[in-house]
Enzyme design. Sequence first.
Site, PDB file in Angstrom:
ATOM      1  N   HIS B 213       0.817  -1.207   0.000  1.00  0.00           N
ATOM      2  CA  HIS B 213       0.000   0.000   0.000  1.00  0.00           C
ATOM      3  C   HIS B 213       0.858   1.268   0.000  1.00  0.00           C
ATOM      4  O   HIS B 213       0.516   2.251  -0.622  1.00  0.00           O
ATOM      5  CB  HIS B 213      -0.907  -0.021   1.242  1.00  0.00           C
ATOM      6  CG  HIS B 213      -1.911   1.068   1.271  1.00  0.00           C
ATOM      7  ND1 HIS B 213      -3.179   0.919   0.780  1.00  0.00           N
ATOM      8  CD2 HIS B 213      -1.834   2.340   1.714  1.00  0.00           C
ATOM      9  CE1 HIS B 213      -3.837   2.042   0.914  1.00  0.00           C
ATOM     10  NE2 HIS B 213      -3.058   2.930   1.487  1.00  0.00           N
ATOM     11  N   LYS B 272      -6.131  13.536  -7.340  1.00  0.00           N
ATOM     12  CA  LYS B 272      -5.701  12.242  -6.825  1.00  0.00           C
ATOM     13  C   LYS B 272      -6.892  11.300  -6.801  1.00  0.00           C
ATOM     14  O   LYS B 272      -7.995  11.716  -6.484  1.00  0.00           O
ATOM     15  CB  LYS B 272      -5.160  12.435  -5.392  1.00  0.00           C
ATOM     16  CG  LYS B 272      -4.879  11.155  -4.615  1.00  0.00           C
ATOM     17  CD  LYS B 272      -3.756  10.361  -5.240  1.00  0.00           C
ATOM     18  CE  LYS B 272      -3.317   9.209  -4.363  1.00  0.00           C
ATOM     19  NZ  LYS B 272      -2.388   9.601  -3.318  1.00  0.00           N
ATOM     20  N   HIS B 276     -10.068   2.041  -2.318  1.00  0.00           N
ATOM     21  CA  HIS B 276     -10.381   1.689  -0.921  1.00  0.00           C
ATOM     22  C   HIS B 276     -11.213   0.417  -0.944  1.00  0.00           C
ATOM     23  O   HIS B 276     -12.358   0.381  -0.523  1.00  0.00           O
ATOM     24  CB  HIS B 276     -11.131   2.851  -0.258  1.00  0.00           C
ATOM     25  CG  HIS B 276     -10.739   3.035   1.172  1.00  0.00           C
ATOM     26  ND1 HIS B 276      -9.467   3.328   1.558  1.00  0.00           N
ATOM     27  CD2 HIS B 276     -11.448   2.968   2.310  1.00  0.00           C
ATOM     28  CE1 HIS B 276      -9.413   3.425   2.872  1.00  0.00           C
ATOM     29  NE2 HIS B 276     -10.600   3.209   3.358  1.00  0.00           N
ATOM     30  N   ASN B 277     -10.603  -0.652  -1.486  1.00  0.00           N
ATOM     31  CA  ASN B 277     -11.366  -1.847  -1.808  1.00  0.00           C
ATOM     32  C   ASN B 277     -11.683  -2.738  -0.625  1.00  0.00           C
ATOM     33  O   ASN B 277     -12.826  -3.063  -0.365  1.00  0.00           O
ATOM     34  CB  ASN B 277     -10.608  -2.675  -2.858  1.00  0.00           C
ATOM     35  CG  ASN B 277     -10.329  -1.859  -4.106  1.00  0.00           C
ATOM     36  OD1 ASN B 277     -10.988  -0.853  -4.337  1.00  0.00           O
ATOM     37  ND2 ASN B 277      -9.365  -2.285  -4.890  1.00  0.00           N
ATOM     38  N   GLN B 427     -12.676   1.681   9.693  1.00  0.00           N
ATOM     39  CA  GLN B 427     -12.955   2.823  10.547  1.00  0.00           C
ATOM     40  C   GLN B 427     -14.217   3.526  10.076  1.00  0.00           C
ATOM     41  O   GLN B 427     -14.625   3.394   8.946  1.00  0.00           O
ATOM     42  CB  GLN B 427     -11.808   3.835  10.511  1.00  0.00           C
ATOM     43  CG  GLN B 427     -10.458   3.233  10.753  1.00  0.00           C
ATOM     44  CD  GLN B 427      -9.687   3.129   9.465  1.00  0.00           C
ATOM     45  OE1 GLN B 427      -9.536   4.102   8.744  1.00  0.00           O
ATOM     46  NE2 GLN B 427      -9.223   1.937   9.163  1.00  0.00           N
ATOM     47  N   ASP B 453      -1.091  13.867   5.234  1.00  0.00           N
ATOM     48  CA  ASP B 453      -2.211  13.328   5.996  1.00  0.00           C
ATOM     49  C   ASP B 453      -1.836  12.034   6.699  1.00  0.00           C
ATOM     50  O   ASP B 453      -0.878  11.363   6.337  1.00  0.00           O
ATOM     51  CB  ASP B 453      -3.397  13.065   5.064  1.00  0.00           C
ATOM     52  CG  ASP B 453      -3.178  11.840   4.198  1.00  0.00           C
ATOM     53  OD1 ASP B 453      -2.172  11.824   3.467  1.00  0.00           O
ATOM     54  OD2 ASP B 453      -4.000  10.921   4.254  1.00  0.00           O
TER      55      ASP B 453
END
Lengths: 255, 918
Positions: B213, B272, B276-277, B427, B453
Amino acid sequence: MNKFKSLVIKADGSNCEIETDYILRKVGFSSEIVHLNSLMSEPERILEYSFILFPGGFSYGDYTGSGRIVASIIKHHLMDSLKTFISQGKLILGICNGFQTMVKSGILPNVSGTFKQEVSLIFNDSHQYEDRWVKLQVLGNSIFTKNFDSTIELPVAHGEGKFIYEIDQRLVENIAVLKYIDERNRPTMKYPLNPNGSMLSIAGIADKSGRLMGLMPHPERFIRKEQYYSNSKNEDEPHGIRFFENAYIYIKEEL
Amino acid sequence: MIRAEVLSKSKEFDSLGINMTKEIKRYITHIKDVRTSAVYIFEKEIDKNFIKEILQDEITDEIYFNKESAIKDVFYIDIFAKSGVMDPVAETLLSYLKKSSQDSGSIRTCRRFYIYTDKKISGEELVAFLKNRYYNPLIEEHGTLQLGRNVFSDKFEVKTVSMDFDLNELSKKMTLSLSLKEMERIKDYFYNIKKRKPTDIELETIAQTWSEHCVHKTMKSPYMYKGRKIKNLFKETIVKATEVINHPDAVSVFSDNAGIFKFDEFTNVCFKVETHNHPSALEPYGGAGTGTGGVIRDIIGTGLSAKPIANTDVFCVGEAGSKVEGVIDPEEILKGIVSGVRDYGNRMGIPTVNGAVHFHKDYLGNPLVFCGSIGVMPGRNSFKRVCDNDMIVVIGGKTGRDGIHGATFSSVSLTGDSQELSSGAVQIGNPIEEKKMLDAILEADGLFTAITDCGAGGLSSAVGEMGEHTGAEVFLERVPLKYDGLTYDEIWISESQERMVLSINERNYEALKSIVEKHNTNIAHIGFFRGKNLRIHFKGALVLDIEMSFLHKGVPLTLKKVKPYNNAPEKRVPFKLNIEEAGLKVLSHPDVKSKEWIIRQYDHEVQSQTLIKPLGGETQAGANDSAVISPINGTEKCLVVGCGINPRYGELNPKKMTYSVIDEAVRNILSQGGDLEHTFMLDNFSWGDTSKETTLGGLVESCEACRDYAVKLGIPFISGKDSLNNYFIMKGREIEIPPTLLISAISVTEKNRIKSSYFKPGASFIYILGAETKAELLGSVLFDSYKINKGIMPSIDSSESVKHHKLLSNLNKNDIVASCHDISDGGIFTTLFEMSLGSRVGCAVQVRTKLTSAEFLFSETQSRYVIQVYPERRKEFENICGKNALLIGETNISNSINYKINKSKYTFEIKKLEKVYR
């Protein structure tokens, strides 16, 4: 004192304050965005302005009902100054979340004069957030819609816009300024023309003076003709701008 | 303690209950009615009037304190967030009560559903219905809501980990997702260089920094393909294209959180797109929400911060109606994903303007969620640079135990048990927390030297990245926590959302602090960028000490021997079908069918900058190819945003798919008035099992096709992301997703060039501009509808295609084209229908062709556009286009679309087609 000062009150989670401030400047106001947190400690600051705007967004996430927490802050911290502001003949406009805030804090419609909540804006019948353009009939005595054509078009984008009331229906008809209408310009309860199931098809109301108004549609989102949803008509003047121009003219002539 | 229940005074005010009743009756017929209420528990006694004021609508609600509500003797079920899971309602209440000097102690909230039924209903039956519709067992539970009493001790000990055992086993046990070779490298580093055993936090930090990742090691590895050595796949394909093109307006590519390009003299734009699979498969709402929140933070963390102005979203899900144990039904996944994107994007006040949804059986256990965000920034803010001795500052939300191991989890495969086992990896976001942080950061422009971030990997990833060249020293006890009892490694790798890390000179700290606090959010100074190493302290103990060079450069890359992808054989085979029926089938195919139910839920107009919306025309149902946004400050310039994706082609032939999706993205941009010379692309690869040689071979073929076509088009890639190992184990069988590439394209153009994709009224001519239509139907929507699997796939002759795209790009500079829509899924039949639907403008088409009617109408030959031209511009148009444009018909005032193909005639009423399409 510059009487063309307008104030956009931003809270945690407001999100339409920049475009609202932009169009205010565009029509001639010297506009400022001030955070509610700063006003809580010096509420009398609002008296420096002639026009207050409660912008759209999701204040405090609308997590306990739209506009409710800001309404609570207003009641506890700003109400006295707001009452003075109103008594000075000044203007307030609430758009979408701002309308919800005005209704829930009792600023609108205030038929009884007691600043108690008299009407409400609750979840759409679909229980879903929706963004679409609607046709509206213009009625009543709001200074913001003075000299409007009888119908206008604006976008709505909300999840809690169903207008309901507990007071006498005749009183409600008196405060109605905008109603959702069908192809033949009749007030309608038909979805999606009336996108939320509002009683009496009401999309916007004003108090009896016409100087305080709230509406679910977003006038600040139709200020450039390219924003119109279709290519088939060339709109000369975008309908949203005139709400703000009328405020400017009113202040120029009456204040 | 106070317990409060808010219940609507009458059923008519309970729209959730009304809508749930409609839905639940279809599954459990003896249920008559559902009513809903909200329950709150406050730990301490506080002013009830105050609570009443913020929870109850006087017109519609009743509130009950410490007693039963008016609904008595009715079966009910309470659903609430598991202890420790983010509850935005409680968090918001807590923050407001605190501000109002009301000490409520902790707060918990719950949703109550009253179920009216004739028969007795079992809790199990009800839970089975609610599960994954109104309740996700991963983050929520049902039962009796109680105040959590968590007792934690302040004691901790620094844990060292022995690497003298089976290293594969160790990697698994600690969820490190590291290979044996990587584990050996780490062991060598600690045992031979540092002469000690690693601590747990050291291993976790390396695992996270080296995760697929974060470091994209598969894409950056050397490859052996057909006897040819590729040193670094990513550098020799995607990056290579950008280098060769050397676009004068590309400002920052592949180095920051988003790619940056020039918009005008003073302003740059960044874009961008993230995948987020895995989280979305398990908890669609939270997964898609935090995906959106995460990509927005990427924009906020690009350069010296950009302001997000638009979002995009693309989803790939399983086919409707498929049901498998352990997997959430595709319909519910899609609804959940849409709600997640909606609630995050809308609350942030960022318009969601463009997207796509595709359906394929092999996404059943592994859906894909692509979330994009676009930002604007003053040109001067395009680059960041951490200075020695800058303070490390974290702002935004507090840190909790959320999402431990997300970065490493995202690299493993999913199984039916994943939903029960991986609770830590998902989350729930709180968009208002992020909005406050964004407002504060925008106001603090100029005060900080760098920003990034906290995404996957949390502080570990953010601080590790920022301190690569300076080193970093962190004191973890200074991080603001949601609750006591977190140990050092939990604080360090927690993926609590809505946090950013800034580097700032000490003299600016007080100024930043006062801004952040005005916006009701948190700030903490947690360390300094200094000392070359990464060093972490916790309550006086040094718990981590690693050289930055080892952390960032140490990951070993292995040569990947790959085999060509098994492309589908191609052969033209005659087929027969009923055209009328085929038309209806194609328009009701899920990939083609209107996405209005999704689009309407997104605020696509907030910020008042959206000119071309996803849907338009008198019916507000005419689909536009892309969206146009124009910054509010009076500029004549604007941005066109579009995308291309096609899993049906991907499954058959990744190379051809790649050409097609790039072509589609370009077509979408140009249809709306884009400018080919000022266009930029983003690549997002979602691929299957990388341990399979043919799967990886397909990746190589796709990357090379990206390079080749991008160079021909002169469109550089500015940013990208890959998500690998997207497969699902079902009953012992591995199901890989089809090779999927999302190309997002963005173009800087001028307002007077933009046009919509549906016919304008008034008599006019209709042309096909571009490639000659061929019988290219393998992988098409038509063939998918009829399950035909023999035929020819669309191929692109890149020189010819570039010529056609340039032609339209130049036409866009003059006011010749009235409207334009590209031909893609469902062929020209779909294109003409969509153009007619927008403002209900009919048309008549006459063509002579060597193709059969079905081939002509439904072929998906690439590089084609349908163009509407008014009579007064006809000559000019034909002169410019010559043989590249074919006149096929006229628009008219009828309510139908009429075809005469050779000698066959077909008539379709627009209203009838609309019924199956909308």
